[in-house]
Design an enzyme around this catalytic site. Structure first.
Site, PDB file in Angstrom:
ATOM      1  N   GLU A  97      21.459   1.158   0.522  1.00 57.35           N
ATOM      2  CA  GLU A  97      20.399   1.677  -0.335  1.00 57.35           C
ATOM      3  C   GLU A  97      20.444   0.998  -1.692  1.00 57.35           C
ATOM      4  OE1 GLU A  97      19.839   6.241   0.646  1.00 57.35           O
ATOM      5  OE2 GLU A  97      21.885   5.610   0.968  1.00 57.35           O
ATOM      6  N   CYS A 110      19.796  -0.304  -9.249  1.00 54.23           N
ATOM      7  CA  CYS A 110      21.118   0.162  -8.811  1.00 54.23           C
ATOM      8  C   CYS A 110      21.355  -0.379  -7.407  1.00 54.23           C
ATOM      9  CB  CYS A 110      21.139   1.687  -8.818  1.00 54.23           C
ATOM     10  SG  CYS A 110      22.647   2.384  -8.118  1.00 54.23           S
ATOM     11  N   CYS A 117      31.381   4.080   2.198  1.00 59.97           N
ATOM     12  CA  CYS A 117      32.511   3.946   1.260  1.00 59.97           C
ATOM     13  C   CYS A 117      33.721   4.664   1.840  1.00 59.97           C
ATOM     14  CB  CYS A 117      32.150   4.558  -0.090  1.00 59.97           C
ATOM     15  SG  CYS A 117      33.437   4.339  -1.342  1.00 59.97           S
ATOM     16  N   CYS A 121      35.645  10.424  -2.248  1.00 62.19           N
ATOM     17  CA  CYS A 121      35.530  11.411  -3.318  1.00 62.19           C
ATOM     18  C   CYS A 121      34.802  12.634  -2.768  1.00 62.19           C
ATOM     19  CB  CYS A 121      34.771  10.827  -4.511  1.00 62.19           C
ATOM     20  SG  CYS A 121      35.499   9.297  -5.104  1.00 62.19           S
ATOM     21  N   CYS A 124      30.856  13.393  -3.444  1.00 62.77           N
ATOM     22  CA  CYS A 124      29.900  12.283  -3.281  1.00 62.77           C
ATOM     23  C   CYS A 124      29.413  12.206  -1.840  1.00 62.77           C
ATOM     24  CB  CYS A 124      30.585  10.980  -3.678  1.00 62.77           C
ATOM     25  SG  CYS A 124      29.593   9.517  -3.300  1.00 62.77           S
ATOM     26  N   GLY A 167      29.354   2.485  -2.055  1.00 56.96           N
ATOM     27  CA  GLY A 167      30.495   1.585  -1.983  1.00 56.96           C
ATOM     28  C   GLY A 167      31.316   1.486  -3.241  1.00 56.96           C
ATOM     29  N   GLU A 168      32.536   0.976  -3.053  1.00 60.72           N
ATOM     30  CA  GLU A 168      33.470   0.760  -4.160  1.00 60.72           C
ATOM     31  C   GLU A 168      33.552  -0.760  -4.392  1.00 60.72           C
ATOM     32  OE1 GLU A 168      35.343   2.148  -6.670  1.00 60.72           O
ATOM     33  OE2 GLU A 168      35.739   0.026  -6.890  1.00 60.72           O
ATOM     34  N   SER A 199      30.725  -0.156 -11.684  1.00 67.55           N
ATOM     35  CA  SER A 199      31.402   1.141 -11.772  1.00 67.55           C
ATOM     36  C   SER A 199      32.457   1.245 -10.675  1.00 67.55           C
ATOM     37  CB  SER A 199      30.375   2.263 -11.612  1.00 67.55           C
ATOM     38  OG  SER A 199      31.029   3.511 -11.531  1.00 67.55           O
ATOM     39  N   SER A 222      35.032   5.771 -13.200  1.00 73.21           N
ATOM     40  CA  SER A 222      34.697   7.155 -12.853  1.00 73.21           C
ATOM     41  C   SER A 222      35.926   8.029 -13.088  1.00 73.21           C
ATOM     42  CB  SER A 222      34.246   7.232 -11.392  1.00 73.21           C
ATOM     43  OG  SER A 222      33.073   6.458 -11.229  1.00 73.21           O
ATOM     44  N   LEU A 223      35.965   8.644 -14.258  1.00 69.44           N
ATOM     45  CA  LEU A 223      37.120   9.473 -14.641  1.00 69.44           C
ATOM     46  C   LEU A 223      37.034  10.829 -13.924  1.00 69.44           C
ATOM     47  CD1 LEU A 223      39.606   9.730 -16.532  1.00 69.44           C
ATOM     48  CD2 LEU A 223      38.041  10.676 -18.261  1.00 69.44           C
ATOM     49  N   ASN A 224      35.988  11.559 -14.202  1.00 68.60           N
ATOM     50  CA  ASN A 224      35.610  12.750 -13.416  1.00 68.60           C
ATOM     51  C   ASN A 224      36.572  13.928 -13.477  1.00 68.60           C
ATOM     52  OD1 ASN A 224      33.424  11.263 -12.645  1.00 68.60           O
ATOM     53  ND2 ASN A 224      34.128  10.840 -10.574  1.00 68.60           N
ATOM     54  N   ASN A 298      24.867  16.016  -9.045  1.00 70.95           N
ATOM     55  CA  ASN A 298      23.640  16.077  -8.251  1.00 70.95           C
ATOM     56  C   ASN A 298      23.966  16.685  -6.904  1.00 70.95           C
ATOM     57  OD1 ASN A 298      21.942  14.630 -10.147  1.00 70.95           O
ATOM     58  ND2 ASN A 298      23.201  12.854  -9.634  1.00 70.95           N
ATOM     59  N   CYS A 340      22.720   9.470  -8.495  1.00 74.66           N
ATOM     60  CA  CYS A 340      24.136   9.141  -8.280  1.00 74.66           C
ATOM     61  C   CYS A 340      24.738  10.068  -7.236  1.00 74.66           C
ATOM     62  CB  CYS A 340      24.950   9.357  -9.556  1.00 74.66           C
ATOM     63  SG  CYS A 340      24.360   8.469 -10.960  1.00 74.66           S
TER      64      CYS A 340
HETATM   65  N1  SAH Z   1      32.077   3.734  -6.142  1.00 73.18           N
HETATM   66  C1  SAH Z   1      31.827   3.534  -7.520  1.00 73.18           C
HETATM   67  C2  SAH Z   1      30.372   3.316  -7.824  1.00 73.18           C
HETATM   68  C3  SAH Z   1      29.373   4.154  -7.086  1.00 73.18           C
HETATM   69  S1  SAH Z   1      29.328   5.859  -7.496  1.00 73.18           S
HETATM   70  C4  SAH Z   1      32.364   4.679  -8.332  1.00 73.18           C
HETATM   71  O1  SAH Z   1      32.755   5.682  -7.750  1.00 73.18           O
HETATM   72  O2  SAH Z   1      32.440   4.559  -9.540  1.00 73.18           O
HETATM   73  C5  SAH Z   1      28.523   5.846  -9.075  1.00 73.18           C
HETATM   74  C6  SAH Z   1      28.814   7.087  -9.929  1.00 73.18           C
HETATM   75  O3  SAH Z   1      28.219   8.249  -9.344  1.00 73.18           O
HETATM   76  C7  SAH Z   1      30.295   7.401 -10.084  1.00 73.18           C
HETATM   77  O4  SAH Z   1      30.619   7.624 -11.440  1.00 73.18           O
HETATM   78  C8  SAH Z   1      30.465   8.690  -9.299  1.00 73.18           C
HETATM   79  O5  SAH Z   1      31.524   9.454  -9.827  1.00 73.18           O
HETATM   80  C9  SAH Z   1      29.117   9.334  -9.481  1.00 73.18           C
HETATM   81  N2  SAH Z   1      28.764  10.345  -8.499  1.00 73.18           N
HETATM   82  C10 SAH Z   1      29.120  10.404  -7.199  1.00 73.18           C
HETATM   83  N3  SAH Z   1      28.587  11.502  -6.618  1.00 73.18           N
HETATM   84  C11 SAH Z   1      27.872  12.137  -7.566  1.00 73.18           C
HETATM   85  C12 SAH Z   1      27.060  13.308  -7.577  1.00 73.18           C
HETATM   86  N4  SAH Z   1      26.867  14.027  -6.474  1.00 73.18           N
HETATM   87  N5  SAH Z   1      26.459  13.655  -8.737  1.00 73.18           N
HETATM   88  C13 SAH Z   1      26.612  12.898  -9.849  1.00 73.18           C
HETATM   89  N6  SAH Z   1      27.342  11.781  -9.883  1.00 73.18           N
HETATM   90  C14 SAH Z   1      27.967  11.404  -8.761  1.00 73.18           C
HETATM   91 FE1  SF4 Z   2      32.830   5.865  -3.012  1.00 72.91          FE
HETATM   92 FE2  SF4 Z   2      32.063   5.993  -5.581  1.00 72.91          FE
HETATM   93 FE3  SF4 Z   2      31.229   7.847  -3.809  1.00 72.91          FE
HETATM   94 FE4  SF4 Z   2      33.782   7.804  -4.588  1.00 72.91          FE
HETATM   95  S1  SF4 Z   2      31.984   8.215  -5.892  1.00 72.91           S
HETATM   96  S2  SF4 Z   2      33.065   8.016  -2.473  1.00 72.91           S
HETATM   97  S3  SF4 Z   2      34.146   5.597  -4.795  1.00 72.91           S
HETATM   98  S4  SF4 Z   2      30.725   5.661  -3.787  1.00 72.91           S
END
Ligand code: SAH
Ligand code: SF4
Length: 359
Positions: A97, A110, A117, A121, A124, A167-168, A199, A222-224, A298, A340
């Site tokens: 996508e 994007c 991936c 996480c 996600c 993807g990462e 990212s 992505s600290l989170n 989201n 995202c």
């Molecule tokens: N894999 C990489 C890049 C893709 S994800 C990464 O994890 O950084 C891009 C961003 O979307 C990341 O910061 C991730 O933490 C965030 N993300 C993933 N799921 C999300 C969600 N449901 N709502 C908001 N942000 C999300």
């Molecule tokens: Fe993969 Fe990024 Fe989603 Fe984590 S947040 S599962 S690294 S796409």
């Protein structure tokens, strides 16, 4: 729009100028023709050899027979009420996508760096796909080309790209870097390194490798979470690269004079959105030239809650009061699952209709 690749034809998409020179030489043509193809393909965005009028007719005809420009196929377009377009793109038997976000003076695209991936996480949706496969440099550059081409009539002068789709990126390092060299090359797609962001979930060896690159985009992490205990629960990768290792790699990362590290912080209601979390984030990032993007979660079909907006604002204020740059990022295209973490629809080409509008 694209020539279909067949097994015996050389695919040119994703090749560097040097690789194209070598390819043309292997066909018995002068090497500089490779540089001409590079220019026609990436700077002029011509996707048929016949349209590469900087090449002699005989060379164009030969390339039509012996080479291919295999752009990703548009399987579906989902148009959001806010103008965002989510593309489901077919690459061989897999789908990826990409998202096109028009703004007043620019567009942001994007792109995905893998199909699915493996990082897993918990918040996600992409993670629910698992890793389908790594994708090639051509499949990465191709997403930008398709999105630009499909919006050709409405393009603004500036293009930003974010490697934040499926993807990462640092687990598909070489194809991602090969694609970035084309995207950021002034003689290629000419996107400014200031307008490109990669990212990562925090793959420390990848960050260390990126630090050595001559051409590189901006880096977002992505600290989170505000502690290892919390991060372990939502990002299993934290057991491999815990916060102290990750932040140490960040501290050693050679920032350019104009550059800051971006830290993304997905806010999960009742989980990581308290004032204490905000104060811990301030302490974690105290010694870094950093900026924080707070992303309200989201929703997808996952066991988390959207955060309360007042708490998001309070969190931002605590960071700002301590002198940190902090922004709340509302994701676009939520009505078409383009935001995202929502990129996970395994749609099949067979059942797809070409254009789906949600307005
Ligand atoms: N894999 C990489 C890049 C893709 S994800 C990464 O994890 O950084 C891009 C961003 O979307 C990341 O910061 C991730 O933490 C965030 N993300 C993933 N799921 C999300 C969600 N449901 N709502 C908001 N942000 C999300
Ligand atoms: Fe993969 Fe990024 Fe989603 Fe984590 S947040 S599962 S690294 S796409």
């Amino acid at each position: 729009m694209s020539s279909q690749a067949s097994f015996d034809r050389a695919s040119v998409l994703g090749k560097s100028a040097d690789e194209l020179r070598a390819l043309l030489e292997s066909l018995g043509e002068p090497g500089y023709r490779g540089a001409q193809i590079y220019h026609a393909l990436y700077a002029e965005r011509r996707f048929e050899f016949a349209a590469m009028t900087n090449l002699p007719l005989a060379v164009r005809e030969r390339l039509e027979r012996e080479a291919a420009i295999a752009l990703p196929r548009i399987v579906r377009r989902h148009r959001s009420a806010d103008g965002t377009v989510r593309y489901v793109l077919g690459i061989g038997t897999a789908n990826i996508e990409a998202v096109f976000m028009p703004e007043e003076n620019r567009q942001t695209i994007c792109i995905s760096t893998q199909a699915g991936c493996a990082v897993d996480c918990r918040f996600c949706l992409t993670a629910t796909l698992g890793l389908v496969r790594n994708i090639s440099a051509g499949e990465i550059v191709g997403q930008v080309l398709v999105a630009l081409e499909d919006n050709r009539a409405a393009l603004k002068p500036q293009t930003n790209i974010v490697l934040m789709g499926q993807g990462e990126p640092l687990l598909n390092y070489d194809p991602v870097m090969a694609a970035l060299r084309i995207l950021l090359d002034p003689d290629g797609m000419a996107i400014s390194p200031k307008h490109a962001t990669l990212s990562t979930s925090g793959i420390v060896p990848g960050i260390e490798r990126l630090a050595q690159e001559r051409v590189r985009p901006k880096l977002a992490i992505s600290l989170n979470a505000s502690s290892n205990e919390q991060r372990d629960k939502i990002m299993p990768i934290n057991r491999k690269y815990p916060l102290e290792k990750l932040l140490d790699a960040c501290a050693r990362y050679p920032l350019r004079s104009w550059e800051r590290l971006t830290f993304e912080y997905v806010m999960l209601g009742g989980f990581n959105d308290s004032p204490e979390d905000a104060r811990r984030v301030v302490r974690l990032l105290a010694n870094l030239r950093a900026k924080v993007n707070l992303i309200p979660w989201n929703p997808g079909d996952l066991p988390y809650e959207k955060p309360d907006l007042a708490r998001v604002q309070e969190f931002r204020r605590i960071l700002a009061d301590k002198g940190m740059l902090a922004f709340v990022r509302d994701s676009r295209g939520q009505d078409v699952m383009a935001a995202c973490g929502q990129l996970a629809l395994a749609e099949s080409a067979a059942s797809a209709s070409p254009d789906v509008t949600h307005a």
